[in-house]
Enzyme design. Structure first.
Site, PDB file in Angstrom:
ATOM      1  N   ASN A 278      49.642  45.122  46.992  1.00 52.56           N
ATOM      2  CA  ASN A 278      48.510  44.211  46.817  1.00 52.56           C
ATOM      3  C   ASN A 278      47.535  44.482  47.957  1.00 52.56           C
ATOM      4  O   ASN A 278      47.931  44.430  49.113  1.00 52.56           O
ATOM      5  CB  ASN A 278      48.984  42.756  46.860  1.00 52.56           C
ATOM      6  CG  ASN A 278      47.836  41.750  47.031  1.00 52.56           C
ATOM      7  OD1 ASN A 278      48.000  40.718  47.659  1.00 52.56           O
ATOM      8  ND2 ASN A 278      46.678  42.043  46.485  1.00 52.56           N
ATOM      9  N   GLY A 279      46.292  44.763  47.621  1.00 54.93           N
ATOM     10  CA  GLY A 279      45.287  45.007  48.642  1.00 54.93           C
ATOM     11  C   GLY A 279      44.462  46.226  48.309  1.00 54.93           C
ATOM     12  O   GLY A 279      44.477  46.715  47.178  1.00 54.93           O
TER      13      GLY A 279
ATOM     14  N   CYS B 252      46.414  41.303  43.301  1.00 59.83           N
ATOM     15  CA  CYS B 252      47.633  41.659  42.599  1.00 59.83           C
ATOM     16  C   CYS B 252      48.744  40.776  43.133  1.00 59.83           C
ATOM     17  O   CYS B 252      48.603  40.159  44.182  1.00 59.83           O
ATOM     18  CB  CYS B 252      48.026  43.103  42.877  1.00 59.83           C
ATOM     19  SG  CYS B 252      46.918  44.306  42.151  1.00 59.83           S
TER      20      CYS B 252
ATOM     21  N   TYR C 102      40.458  29.699  46.433  1.00 59.50           N
ATOM     22  CA  TYR C 102      40.461  29.951  45.003  1.00 59.50           C
ATOM     23  C   TYR C 102      41.640  30.767  44.456  1.00 59.50           C
ATOM     24  O   TYR C 102      42.177  30.447  43.409  1.00 59.50           O
ATOM     25  CB  TYR C 102      39.143  30.656  44.667  1.00 59.50           C
ATOM     26  CG  TYR C 102      39.014  31.155  43.257  1.00 59.50           C
ATOM     27  CD1 TYR C 102      38.866  30.279  42.188  1.00 59.50           C
ATOM     28  CD2 TYR C 102      39.038  32.521  42.990  1.00 59.50           C
ATOM     29  CE1 TYR C 102      38.734  30.751  40.897  1.00 59.50           C
ATOM     30  CE2 TYR C 102      38.903  32.995  41.689  1.00 59.50           C
ATOM     31  CZ  TYR C 102      38.756  32.106  40.656  1.00 59.50           C
ATOM     32  OH  TYR C 102      38.626  32.572  39.382  1.00 59.50           O
TER      33      TYR C 102
ATOM     34  N   GLY D 196      46.857  38.643  38.661  1.00 57.36           N
ATOM     35  CA  GLY D 196      46.468  39.865  37.969  1.00 57.36           C
ATOM     36  C   GLY D 196      47.049  39.873  36.568  1.00 57.36           C
ATOM     37  O   GLY D 196      48.237  39.605  36.400  1.00 57.36           O
TER      38      GLY D 196
HETATM   39  O1  LIG Z   1      29.484  31.364  39.710  1.00 56.10           O
HETATM   40  P1  LIG Z   1      30.298  32.028  38.670  1.00 56.10           P
HETATM   41  O2  LIG Z   1      30.263  33.524  38.772  1.00 56.10           O
HETATM   42  O3  LIG Z   1      29.984  31.572  37.285  1.00 56.10           O
HETATM   43  O4  LIG Z   1      31.844  31.703  38.937  1.00 56.10           O
HETATM   44  C1  LIG Z   1      32.335  30.572  39.606  1.00 56.10           C
HETATM   45  C2  LIG Z   1      33.465  29.942  38.833  1.00 56.10           C
HETATM   46  O5  LIG Z   1      34.501  30.913  38.584  1.00 56.10           O
HETATM   47  C3  LIG Z   1      35.755  30.359  38.980  1.00 56.10           C
HETATM   48  O6  LIG Z   1      36.342  29.629  37.952  1.00 56.10           O
HETATM   49  P2  LIG Z   1      37.264  30.229  36.803  1.00 56.10           P
HETATM   50  O7  LIG Z   1      36.860  29.609  35.531  1.00 56.10           O
HETATM   51  O8  LIG Z   1      37.264  31.715  36.887  1.00 56.10           O
HETATM   52  O9  LIG Z   1      38.742  29.817  37.184  1.00 56.10           O
HETATM   53  P3  LIG Z   1      39.433  28.410  37.462  1.00 56.10           P
HETATM   54  O10 LIG Z   1      39.895  27.912  36.153  1.00 56.10           O
HETATM   55  O11 LIG Z   1      40.551  28.736  38.364  1.00 56.10           O
HETATM   56  O12 LIG Z   1      38.480  27.496  38.130  1.00 56.10           O
HETATM   57  C4  LIG Z   1      35.392  29.410  40.104  1.00 56.10           C
HETATM   58  O13 LIG Z   1      36.386  28.409  40.226  1.00 56.10           O
HETATM   59  C5  LIG Z   1      34.077  28.826  39.634  1.00 56.10           C
HETATM   60  O14 LIG Z   1      34.303  27.722  38.766  1.00 56.10           O
HETATM   61  N1  LIG Z   2      44.224  43.945  43.385  1.00 54.12           N
HETATM   62  C1  LIG Z   2      45.045  44.706  44.057  1.00 54.12           C
HETATM   63  O1  LIG Z   2      45.692  44.304  45.019  1.00 54.12           O
HETATM   64  C2  LIG Z   2      45.055  46.117  43.557  1.00 54.12           C
HETATM   65  C3  LIG Z   2      46.015  47.062  44.239  1.00 54.12           C
HETATM   66  C4  LIG Z   2      45.539  48.503  44.104  1.00 54.12           C
HETATM   67  N2  LIG Z   2      44.391  48.738  44.946  1.00 54.12           N
HETATM   68  C5  LIG Z   2      45.249  48.830  42.658  1.00 54.12           C
HETATM   69  O2  LIG Z   2      44.108  48.983  42.278  1.00 54.12           O
HETATM   70  O3  LIG Z   2      46.178  48.913  41.881  1.00 54.12           O
HETATM   71 MG   LIG Z   3      36.449  27.406  38.291  1.00 52.76          MG
END
Ligand SMILES: O=P(O)(O)OC[C@H]1O[C@H](OP(=O)(O)OP(=O)(O)O)[C@H](O)[C@@H]1O
Ligand SMILES: NC(=O)CC[C@H](N)C(=O)O
Ligand SMILES: [Mg+2]
Ligand code: SF4
Length: 564
Positions: free
Chosen positions: A179-180, A70, A348, A102
């Site tokens: 967040n958390g 979040c 990431y 989020g």
């Molecule tokens: O192994 P998988 O479960 O298939 O997921 C891995 C992928 O998911 C994320 O990318 P995503 O497209 O979500 O976001 P990005 O555009 O920030 O790279 C991450 O960067 C990998 O590319």
């Molecule tokens: N991703 C988060 O940080 C979520 C905060 C909180 N646990 C919720 O579910 O709203």
């Molecule tokens: Mg990706």
């Protein structure tokens, strides 16, 4: 980083928890998607002895990648209120900059600073820009406020669980954005319920809010001592959270003692500030503050005319008022524990232009790429990346190896969530449809393709096929993080161990499975040393330690006390 293949959908993940069953409907849907047998009732078990009431099911199924956490944000103007600073606008723009953290719902709560009774609140499902129209913004008039953009980890993705939470206490209104995820949510919940407080949701963030309202058993002589209440909560629940807590005329910015989730401070500068005019980093330090902001990440600061100041320290409680900011307390971790900042923020989650521990996320990602090139060299014609978050590491790999960087994939940013696509075939096509091959760059080339992570392994296979169809001679996959093997209990939706592809096959088998000529991951040591390379904080000060639990299984604060 804007598109997450989140299958939670509008009903989203929900939790069937120890004192309620509202997650069952989504739980069943998730089970069906995972091909598991469903049995009725909260305590029912699947054939694999996985409890239906586990949080893991409550989060719903996701097709690829890690889903986010979040974003929290707070802003206050300084001086005599009202001032020229448009606080609701600042918060709204701040949340737009945190949107990647989020996308399920968002909310803003403001106060004019006069009345402890009335806060202005607007929350809704969806993206920030769709929720906060002109009418909503007018309603949010105020001199201080907090905001939240949510990816749910506990409790359903529904309006009732949108943040910030607002409660009215004997001492006035209180708003909280979190967040958390509380690792000891279950015992804290029992404690709060045991004190006679009713909770209206299964959200751990509401639980935090209500726990702050409890009168301390020893009483308070001069009205509520909010820093002491926050301190008390932090001792009861040491991780994981970054919180912004608003009272009538103050905001408290709080980071858990392990520093697991990020939080930083910024100073709103006068419009004529040389820092805002020419962006020179050393300017603006001495400029008068027109206000203060606190945010999960610093990436939005320039867009709101603010300058990054510093991180909130692990365990620190900062009070923000119209007079400025001051540290009111620092809650220590147990002596034998290191800071445990989530290393995946670097890999990431965070936006590449955010700053953590004195370094830009982009630089750390580049360094991961350099380290990867040292650990896993390969003969090739070009280095390329899976956009977006693999790109910085690919540049690092290219520089270290001397192999030129060239783009091979075009990402369609308008491809929506794959949950609307019903069949496995269409869902798999969905991953491929997200990308197009730049065929002239690909034809006849031996390619080293860098991605930041492999989670379920659904993304990389179709991409390799796309590149081979476009004429690639060889495709070598290099992953700028180690194999993900363990779940996260601190606010990130990492799949079950069974779903994580690294638990099913080693890199050789996986290369074969996805059709790569070779596939290698960065080592845990390589990742940690890449992150440490440009870091400005000092491990000997107890700072600069990182959580690597999803890679190593070593959890900084143990595993949850409830039933996962
Ligand atoms: O192994 P998988 O479960 O298939 O997921 C891995 C992928 O998911 C994320 O990318 P995503 O497209 O979500 O976001 P990005 O555009 O920030 O790279 C991450 O960067 C990998 O590319
Ligand atoms: N991703 C988060 O940080 C979520 C905060 C909180 N646990 C919720 O579910 O709203
Ligand atoms: Mg990706
Ligand atoms: S387990 Fe992984 S995702 Fe969770 S906080 Fe630790 S490093 Fe981050």
């Amino acid at each position: 980083m804007s598109l997450r293949n989140n299958m939670n959908g509008p009903e989203g993940p929900s939790r069937c928890c120890d004192d309620g069953c509202d997650g069952l409907k989504n739980t069943q849907a998730a089970m069906e998607r995972l091909g598991m047998e469903e049995t009725p009732g909260c305590e029912a078990r699947t054939a694999g002895e996985v409890k239906v009431n586990s949080k893991r099911f409550g989060r719903g199924a996701v097709e690829s990648g890690l889903t986010h956490e979040c974003g929290v944000f707070g802003a206050i103007s300084t001086g005599d209120w009202p001032t020229q600073v448009d606080i609701p606008q600042v918060i709204c723009l701040g949340l737009v900059a945190l949107q990647h953290r989020g996308q399920e719902s968002a909310g803003i709560v403001t106060s004019e600073g006069k009345s402890a009774r009335t806060f202005n609140t607007h929350k809704g499902m969806g993206l920030v820009n769709n929720i906060f129209n002109d009418e909503a913004m007018k309603k949010l008039k105020g001199n201080l406020g907090i905001g939240h953009t949510r990816y749910s980890t506990s409790a359903a993705s529904e309006e009732v669980n949108c943040q910030p939470f607002v409660v009215h206490t004997a001492h006035g209104a209180l708003a909280v954005a979190h967040n958390g995820e509380l690792v000891n949510c279950s015992s804290l919940r029992k404690m709060v319920l045991g004190r006679g407080v009713g909770l209206s949701t299964h959200s751990d963030s509401e639980l935090i809010t209500q726990a702050l309202c409890l009168n301390p058993p020893e009483g308070e002589t001069n009205g509520p001592d909010w820093p002491a209440r926050i301190n008390h909560l932090m001792r009861l629940a040491p991780l994981s959270y970054s919180l912004v807590i608003m009272l009538k005329d103050k905001i408290y910015a709080v980071r858990d003692p392990y520093g697991n989730r990020p939080l930083c401070l910024g100073k709103i500068l006068p419009l004529g500030s040389s820092f805002l005019m020419n962006g020179c980093a050393k300017n603006g330090v001495d400029d008068r503050a027109e206000g203060w902001v606190v945010s999960s990440e610093s990436c939005g600061f320039l867009s709101i005319g603010a300058r990054y100041v510093r991180e909130v320290l692990p365990g620190e409680i900062i009070e923000m008022s119209r007079h400025g900011i001051r540290t009111v307390d620092v809650v220590e971790r147990p002596a034998d524990k290191q800071q445990a900042f989530c290393i995946f923020e670097y890999v990431y989650f965070a936006r590449a232009d955010s700053i953590f521990e004195g370094q830009m996320v982009y630089s750390a990602r580049m360094q991961c790429g350099r380290m990867l090139a040292r650990e896993s060299a390969v003969d090739a014609d070009i280095v390329s990346s899976v956009p977006e978050s693999g790109t910085a590491a690919a540049h690092g790999y290219a520089r270290q190896s001397g192999i030129p960087f060239m783009e091979v994939l075009c990402k369609n940013r308008y491809v929506g969530r794959t949950f609307i696509q019903p069949s496995t075939r269409l869902r798999q096509l969905g991953v491929a449809k997200k990308f197009g091959a730049l065929s002239e760059n690909v034809r006849g080339k031996r390619i080293v393709l860098i991605d930041d992570s492999i989670v379920r392994g659904n993304t990389i296979g179709p991409i390799i096929k796309l590149l081979r169809d476009a004429g690639a001679a060889e495709v070598h996959i290099r992953i700028a993080s180690p194999p993900l093997k363990y779940p996260c209990y601190m606010g990130i939706n990492i799949p079950t161990r069974e779903e994580l592809i690294a638990n099913k096959m080693d890199s050789f088998k996986l290369a074969e499975h996805v059709g790569a000529d070779s596939l290698e991951y960065l080592s845990v040591e390589g990742l940690v040393s890449a992150v440490h390379y440009n870091m400005k904080t000092n491990p000997s000060d107890g700072l600069g330690g990182h959580c690597t639990a999803c890679l190593t299984g070593e959890y900084p604060g143990g595993v949850p006390d409830d039933d996962w």
